[in-house]
Motif scaffolding. Structure first.
Motif, short mmCIF file in Angstrom:
data_model
loop_
_atom_site.label_atom_id
_atom_site.label_comp_id
_atom_site.label_asym_id
_atom_site.label_seq_id
_atom_site.Cartn_x
_atom_site.Cartn_y
_atom_site.Cartn_z
N ALA A 65 101.89 69.88 -18.49
CA ALA A 65 102.44 71.10 -19.08
C ALA A 65 102.12 72.30 -18.22
O ALA A 65 102.95 73.21 -18.06
CB ALA A 65 101.88 71.29 -20.49
N GLY A 66 100.92 72.32 -17.64
CA GLY A 66 100.54 73.42 -16.75
C GLY A 66 101.42 73.46 -15.51
O GLY A 66 101.88 74.53 -15.10
N ARG A 67 101.68 72.29 -14.91
CA ARG A 67 102.54 72.23 -13.72
C ARG A 67 103.95 72.67 -14.07
O ARG A 67 104.59 73.43 -13.33
CB ARG A 67 102.58 70.80 -13.15
N ALA A 68 104.45 72.18 -15.19
CA ALA A 68 105.81 72.53 -15.59
C ALA A 68 105.93 74.02 -15.87
O ALA A 68 106.91 74.67 -15.47
CB ALA A 68 106.20 71.72 -16.83
N SER A 69 104.93 74.60 -16.53
CA SER A 69 104.96 76.02 -16.84
C SER A 69 104.92 76.85 -15.56
O SER A 69 105.58 77.88 -15.45
CB SER A 69 103.78 76.39 -17.74
N ALA A 70 104.11 76.41 -14.59
CA ALA A 70 103.99 77.15 -13.34
C ALA A 70 105.32 77.21 -12.60
O ALA A 70 105.68 78.23 -12.01
CB ALA A 70 102.93 76.50 -12.45
N LYS A 71 106.08 76.11 -12.64
CA LYS A 71 107.38 76.09 -11.97
C LYS A 71 108.36 77.05 -12.61
O LYS A 71 109.28 77.54 -11.96
CB LYS A 71 107.96 74.67 -11.99
N ALA A 72 108.17 77.31 -13.88
CA ALA A 72 109.08 78.22 -14.61
C ALA A 72 108.59 79.66 -14.58
O ALA A 72 109.14 80.51 -15.27
CB ALA A 72 109.23 77.75 -16.06
N ILE A 74 104.35 78.90 -23.64
CA ILE A 74 105.06 79.98 -22.94
C ILE A 74 105.53 81.05 -23.93
O ILE A 74 105.45 82.25 -23.63
CB ILE A 74 106.24 79.41 -22.14
N THR A 75 105.98 80.64 -25.10
CA THR A 75 106.43 81.63 -26.09
C THR A 75 105.28 82.52 -26.53
O THR A 75 105.42 83.75 -26.59
CB THR A 75 107.05 80.93 -27.32
N ILE A 76 104.13 81.91 -26.83
CA ILE A 76 102.97 82.70 -27.22
C ILE A 76 102.54 83.62 -26.07
O ILE A 76 102.25 84.81 -26.28
CB ILE A 76 101.80 81.78 -27.64
N SER A 136 115.24 80.90 -22.02
CA SER A 136 114.51 79.74 -22.54
C SER A 136 115.10 78.43 -22.03
O SER A 136 114.37 77.48 -21.73
CB SER A 136 114.51 79.75 -24.07
N ALA A 137 116.43 78.38 -21.96
CA ALA A 137 117.08 77.18 -21.43
C ALA A 137 116.64 76.92 -20.00
O ALA A 137 116.35 75.78 -19.61
CB ALA A 137 118.59 77.32 -21.51
N GLU A 138 116.57 77.99 -19.20
CA GLU A 138 116.11 77.85 -17.82
C GLU A 138 114.66 77.37 -17.77
O GLU A 138 114.32 76.47 -17.00
CB GLU A 138 116.22 79.20 -17.08
N ILE A 139 113.81 77.95 -18.59
CA ILE A 139 112.41 77.56 -18.62
C ILE A 139 112.27 76.08 -18.96
O ILE A 139 111.53 75.33 -18.30
CB ILE A 139 111.63 78.41 -19.64
N MET A 140 113.00 75.63 -19.97
CA MET A 140 112.86 74.25 -20.43
C MET A 140 113.43 73.25 -19.43
O MET A 140 112.85 72.18 -19.21
CB MET A 140 113.53 74.10 -21.79
N VAL A 141 114.57 73.58 -18.81
CA VAL A 141 115.17 72.65 -17.84
C VAL A 141 114.30 72.56 -16.59
O VAL A 141 114.09 71.47 -16.05
CB VAL A 141 116.61 73.08 -17.48
N ILE A 142 113.81 73.70 -16.12
CA ILE A 142 112.90 73.70 -14.96
C ILE A 142 111.65 72.88 -15.28
O ILE A 142 111.19 72.07 -14.46
CB ILE A 142 112.52 75.13 -14.56
#
Length: 318
Positions: free
Chosen positions: A30-37, A181-183, A151-157
């Motif tokens: 989740a951390g890696r995915a969040s960083a990419k977004a 990410i929302t929080i 949000s769509a961009e964040i989730m797909v990335i």
């Protein structure tokens, strides 16, 4: 009997270790995915405060709460099921969809630059505080609609970073990403929006140092918002360009990626100990340049070419 109990306890301990490792893996993924977004997250954080201009001070936090809940609804109820089904049954569609999103980010970044070069006159609007609850509802709805795209961009990335995981692992990781990410975004937005109020409160303190800090917060917030806007624009071009760079390579057009990769290697050989940082910077600059080129082409298509004017625009001109 005791041997069986020991074996059972050993199995339970092993399962607990595996569960803990899975939680750690999910957190790391989740951390890696969040960083990419991150680029989209910065833009989301920079965009939202604009929707709260003209609100009463006591309505700002409730409005942010409503937008945050709408954002979470966007991510969990609409976007997440759609992209999970795509990743499970039509995974080949993810790269083109991701590239469309990357192109949109490039367009948004280039559009912001275009508006700085050729600013357009904005119609005067009555502040929301003077328009009543209907205006607040309208602004919140508008913010939630804009959030849907981001949000769509964040989730797909984010999904692209965990595509190799199992279906349920992807689902759990993306739920963690969506909530986290929302929080994070709307917590920062709330802090930004209320920072001037905090500063004003501090200016009434008896301590001179605290008063000085309050005045600094009040005078500094416009600069913070400006900096966020600049960083958000740069991040959109970089993230969008990087998405396109990898997408082109995945789809078989290796030239752009090879060019940037070659530049990274040249810089890396000449940089010595600073090689990792300079290679990252080279990739970032190369991605941003591609993003700016693609974005500029789309902006030209949307704004420079002589499209027929909309009726309300034509009427306003008379």
């Amino acid at each position: 009997m005791s041997g069986g109990l020991v074996a059972l306890l050993d199995d339970v301990a092993t399962m607990a270790k595996l569960a803990a490792a899975s939680v750690d893996d999910i957190g790391a993924a989740a951390g890696r995915a969040s960083a990419k977004a991150a680029g989209v997250v910065v833009d989301d954080t920079a965009v939202t405060p604009r929707y709260l201009i003209g609100f009463k001070a006591d309505r700002e936090l409730p409005a942010i709460k409503r937008i945050a809940l709408g954002s979470l609804r966007n991510k969990l109820l609409f976007i997440l099921p759609a992209i999970l089904l795509l990743s499970q049954f039509l995974p080949w569609l993810l790269t083109p969809i991701l590239m469309l999103g990357g192109a949109f980010l490039c367009y948004e970044g280039a559009e912001k630059i275009w508006e700085k070069i050729h600013p357009h006159e904005e119609a005067e609007t009555t502040p929301a505080v003077l328009q009543g609850p209907e205006a607040e509802d309208q602004m919140v709805s508008s913010a939630i609609r804009t959030d849907f795209i981001l949000s769509a961009e964040i989730m797909v990335i984010s999904l692209n970073e965990v595509a190799a995981e199992s279906f349920w692992s992807r689902a759990v990781i993306l739920i963690v990403v969506a909530i986290g990410i929302t929080i994070g975004v709307y917590g920062v937005v709330a802090l930004i929006v209320k920072m001037d109020d905090i500063g004003l409160h501090l200016t009434k303190n008896k301590s001179g140092a605290v008063q000085k800090l309050g005045r600094l917060l009040v005078s500094g917030m416009p600069k913070v918002l400006t900096a966020l806007s600049v960083i958000g624009t740069a991040a959109m071009l970089w993230v969008g360009g990087h998405i396109l760079l990898l997408g082109f390579d995945t789809l078989g057009w290796h030239g752009p990626y090879a060019l940037v990769h070659h530049a990274e290697e040249v810089v890396g050989h000449a940089a010595g100990a600073a090689a990792p940082a300079l290679k990252w910077l080279t990739n970032t600059v190369g991605s941003a340049i591609l993003g700016l080129i693609v974005g500029a082409v789309i902006v030209a298509i949307m704004h420079v070419l002589p499209w027929p004017k909309k009726k309300h625009e034509a009427g306003a001109a008379h």
